[in-house]
Design a protein around this motif. Structure first.
Motif, PDB file in Angstrom:
ATOM      1  N   HIS A  13     -32.279 -58.068 -28.659  1.00 12.75           N
ATOM      2  CA  HIS A  13     -32.993 -57.227 -27.680  1.00 12.75           C
ATOM      3  C   HIS A  13     -32.081 -56.094 -27.224  1.00 12.75           C
ATOM      4  O   HIS A  13     -30.882 -56.117 -27.486  1.00 12.75           O
ATOM      5  CB  HIS A  13     -33.401 -58.081 -26.464  1.00 12.75           C
ATOM      6  N   ASP A  15     -30.751 -54.375 -23.704  1.00 10.54           N
ATOM      7  CA  ASP A  15     -30.798 -54.653 -22.257  1.00 10.54           C
ATOM      8  C   ASP A  15     -31.618 -53.590 -21.518  1.00 10.54           C
ATOM      9  O   ASP A  15     -32.232 -53.884 -20.487  1.00 10.54           O
ATOM     10  CB  ASP A  15     -29.389 -54.747 -21.671  1.00 10.54           C
ATOM     11  N   HIS A  90     -28.734 -56.453 -29.479  1.00 10.27           N
ATOM     12  CA  HIS A  90     -27.732 -57.526 -29.460  1.00 10.27           C
ATOM     13  C   HIS A  90     -28.395 -58.810 -28.957  1.00 10.27           C
ATOM     14  O   HIS A  90     -29.537 -58.785 -28.470  1.00 10.27           O
ATOM     15  CB  HIS A  90     -26.581 -57.151 -28.505  1.00 10.27           C
TER      16      HIS A  90
HETATM   17 FE   LIG Z   1     -28.656 -58.713 -23.476  1.00 10.88          FE
END
Ligand SMILES: [Fe+2]
Ligand SMILES: O=C(O)CCC(=O)C(=O)O
Length: 166
Positions: A13, A15, A90
């Motif tokens: 995903h 952030d 990540h």
């Molecule tokens: Fe994350």
């Protein structure tokens, strides 16, 4: 963030997708609204579940989800830090060990005009941070965001007068 023995990999995903509407509307020119660090508290190996990162994913004009095979493990020695943009895809790796924990500390910063992922403000009583610096108060959600030099009002009203007095 500790990852226990046998834990599966986290879904990859960004952030910045905590603020999905903003990210979707601005991609691929999304400004850095969040930057994170993952700090090794012990040696963090791929087998233990080191954070997996997709290099270059922050520059892909297409917003897409990547497969684990396109990611690399960011192994750390104790005290090392992986510093990553909220625009880079990540995720926490799988812990393939039988009895060892991945011990790492996650610290992230978020642009002051966004609600952070963690409600750090609730960890402290009103007034409990009065003897801390303004910067610390702001980092922990106990001081209004000051938007200068741009125009606009302060977010949260408690310190707006202090902002105007400056
Ligand atoms: Fe994350
Ligand atoms: O645990 C990790 O290595 C990554 C965690 C993460 O990316 C997250 O929770 O947003």
């Amino acid at each position: 963030m500790y990852i226990g023995p046998g834990e599966k990999a986290q879904v990859l995903h960004n952030d910045a997708d905590n603020w999905w509407a903003f990210m979707k509307a601005t991609w691929p020119n999304t400004p850095e609204v969040t930057v994170s660090t993952m700090i090794g508290l012990d040696t963090v190996t791929e087998e233990l579940g080191a954070t997996r990162v997709v290099p270059g994913s922050h520059r892909n004009p297409e917003l897409q989800l990547y497969a684990e095979a396109e990611s690399v493990a960011a192994e750390l020695e104790a005290g090392d830090a992986l510093v990553y943009s909220g625009n880079v895809q990540h995720g926490g790796g799988a812990n393939r060990t039988k009895n060892r924990w991945r011990r790492a500390m996650h610290v992230s910063v978020v642009a002051g005009w966004l609600a952070p992922e963690e409600a750090a403000a609730l960890d402290f009583q009103l007034g409990e941070l009065d003897d801390q610096s303004e910067r610390v108060q702001r980092m922990l959600g106990h001081r209004s965001y000051d938007p200068r030099p741009h125009r606009g009002g302060g977010l949260w009203l408690r310190h707006v007068k202090a902002i105007e007095d400056n």
